[in-house]
Design an enzyme around this catalytic site. Structure first.
Site, mmCIF file in Angstrom:
data_model
loop_
_atom_site.group_PDB
_atom_site.id
_atom_site.type_symbol
_atom_site.label_atom_id
_atom_site.label_comp_id
_atom_site.label_asym_id
_atom_site.label_seq_id
_atom_site.Cartn_x
_atom_site.Cartn_y
_atom_site.Cartn_z
ATOM 1 N N TYR A 141 0.822 -1.216 0.000
ATOM 2 C CA TYR A 141 0.000 0.000 0.000
ATOM 3 C C TYR A 141 0.859 1.271 0.000
ATOM 4 O O TYR A 141 0.411 2.329 -0.410
ATOM 5 C CB TYR A 141 -0.943 0.039 1.217
ATOM 6 N N LYS A 186 3.015 -15.274 2.485
ATOM 7 C CA LYS A 186 2.913 -16.002 1.217
ATOM 8 C C LYS A 186 4.343 -16.360 0.829
ATOM 9 O O LYS A 186 4.856 -15.965 -0.227
ATOM 10 C CB LYS A 186 2.209 -15.098 0.180
ATOM 11 N N ASP A 219 -3.438 -17.934 1.732
ATOM 12 C CA ASP A 219 -4.587 -18.548 1.050
ATOM 13 C C ASP A 219 -5.225 -19.628 1.918
ATOM 14 O O ASP A 219 -6.450 -19.691 2.060
ATOM 15 C CB ASP A 219 -4.198 -19.076 -0.343
ATOM 16 N N ASP A 243 -5.488 -6.490 5.941
ATOM 17 C CA ASP A 243 -6.669 -5.726 5.528
ATOM 18 C C ASP A 243 -7.789 -6.704 5.147
ATOM 19 O O ASP A 243 -8.949 -6.577 5.565
ATOM 20 C CB ASP A 243 -6.274 -4.861 4.323
ATOM 21 N N ASP A 247 -11.284 -8.148 7.639
ATOM 22 C CA ASP A 247 -12.683 -8.027 7.207
ATOM 23 C C ASP A 247 -13.352 -9.400 7.184
ATOM 24 O O ASP A 247 -14.517 -9.542 7.558
ATOM 25 C CB ASP A 247 -12.777 -7.376 5.818
#
Ligand code: NAD
Length: 352
Positions: A141, A186, A219, A243, A247
């Site tokens: 970001y 990852k 994942d 992020d 959620d």
């Protein structure tokens, strides 16, 4: 103790949920012999209207000098023109940066009385008690961006120091809970994730030998969070993965109106806010759920003021109000809802 708390109501339902929460903090102070002073400042859309910018220097200055910051929410249709030069959300990014806050904590503890509000099966949710710690200042970001007519790129970059500090915060939190830390990356594909994994392993091995560290790929974590959420205690991850996972995790608790958050740095001042937004669709009606803001105030007591017993008392009072089905409209069957002020009052009545 005396504490100076900066209060940033913001926009939409922000002022309603914050003004319902301050009497809870006052009641805690009265019961436990503390004194809290509240200094209100502008942030977000209201700050754009009054000062021409979403984070006036006076707000940042007051926050820097405070013991803690309690925030409502920012944003709304009035300021959402995509071509606008200044936007309310810029105020949030700027205050986090200005205070050096790098770890965002989101506890997820579905409440028995509200299990039906989650789309996940109740039997998977019983006993779930997770805190997701998201890195807040680095990663893709904030990396360099390029754009041409034919391609675009976003650079994902992390330094060892950025990883160390957030892993340390998460490991310390795990130590104060059930001693289990899950680091999400990852590492099978990304170099930043391989660095993340190495640093996380070293920090926990050298500084938190009593904490059990598990690594998960993002994942598979996305699946496990829904299929076996009880297996997790503290989860730490980089900015973008956090992020998305936070959620997803919020769905475990049912209503957005129940989820609190804290943004912390190296110092004691943190920002405490509900995870939901300014809910313009219900603003001004006095029906917003104040529990997420009250639970954020409990986190403020715990993390910035070191008042663990007081924090636990607020959390227990919210639980007890939920047990007694004191529900606002987001949780209640039609015709059985209480308003914002009444829900907060129910928490005060149950404080011990
Ligand atoms: P939202 O979280 O404001 O609302 C989503 C839905 O949840 C709405 O139906 C709303 O009524 C409901 N809701 C949210 N909080 C509630 C509460 N306490 N009690 C009862 N119902 C509640 O998200 P949105 O509608 O996508 O965004 C509205 C504005 O908020 C936008 O301007 C957005 O940019 C901003 N926003 C701000 C923050 C923040 O301040 N941290 C976070 C998210 C969104």
């Amino acid at each position: 103790m005396h504490a100076n708390i900066v209060v940033l109501p913001g926009d939409g339902i922000g002022p309603e949920i914050v003004s319902a929460t301050l009497p809870v903090l006052e009641a805690v102070a009265a019961r436990h012999g503390h004194s809290f002073s509240f200094q209100e400042h502008d942030i977000g859309g209201i700050a754009i209207d009054r000062h021409g910018e979403p984070l006036p220097a006076s707000t940042l200055e007051a926050a820097k000098n405070a013991d803690a910051v309690l925030l409502g929410a920012v944003g709304g249709p009035k300021w959402s023109d995509p071509n606008a030069k200044v936007r309310p959300e810029q105020g949030l990014l700027a205050i986090r940066k200005g205070l050096g806050l790098f770890a965002n904590l989101r506890p997820v503890r579905p409440h028995a009385a509200a299990l039906g509000a989650s789309p996940i099966k109740s039997e998977l949710l019983e006993g779930v008690d997770i805190v997701v710690v998201r890195e807040l200042t680095g990663g893709i970001y904030f990396g360099d961006k390029t754009r041409s007519a034919t391609d675009a790129s976003d650079l994902c970059r992390y330094t060892v120091a950025e990883i160390e500090r957030v892993v340390r915060s998460a490991a310390a939190l795990a130590r104060s809970r059930r001693g289990h830390l899950t680091s999400v990356d990852k590492a099978n594909v990304l170099e930043t994730s391989r660095l993340w994994r190495d640093v996380a392993a070293r920090v926990v091995r050298e500084e938190f030998p009593d904490v059990t560290l598990e690594h998960q790929l993002v994942d598979s974590m996305a699946m496990h969070l829904l299929s076996r959420p009880r297996a997790y205690d503290v989860i730490v991850t980089e900015n973008m993965f956090g992020d998305i996972l936070t959620d997803e995790a919020s769905m475990l608790a049912g209503s957005l109106g129940l989820l609190a958050s804290a943004s912390l740095g190296d110092g004691k001042v943190g920002i405490y806010e509900p995870i939901h937004g300014s809910a313009p669709d219900i603003a001004g009606k006095g029906i917003a759920n104040p529990y997420a803001t009250i639970l954020s105030a409990a986190m403020l007591l715990r993390h910035s003021l070191g008042l663990e017993a007081e924090a636990a008392a607020v959390e227990a009072a919210v639980s007890s109000a939920l047990d007694d089905r004191v529900f606002t409209a987001d949780l209640a069957p039609a015709g059985q809802a209480v308003d914002t002020t009444r829900a907060a009052q129910a928490v005060i009545e149950r404080l011990r």
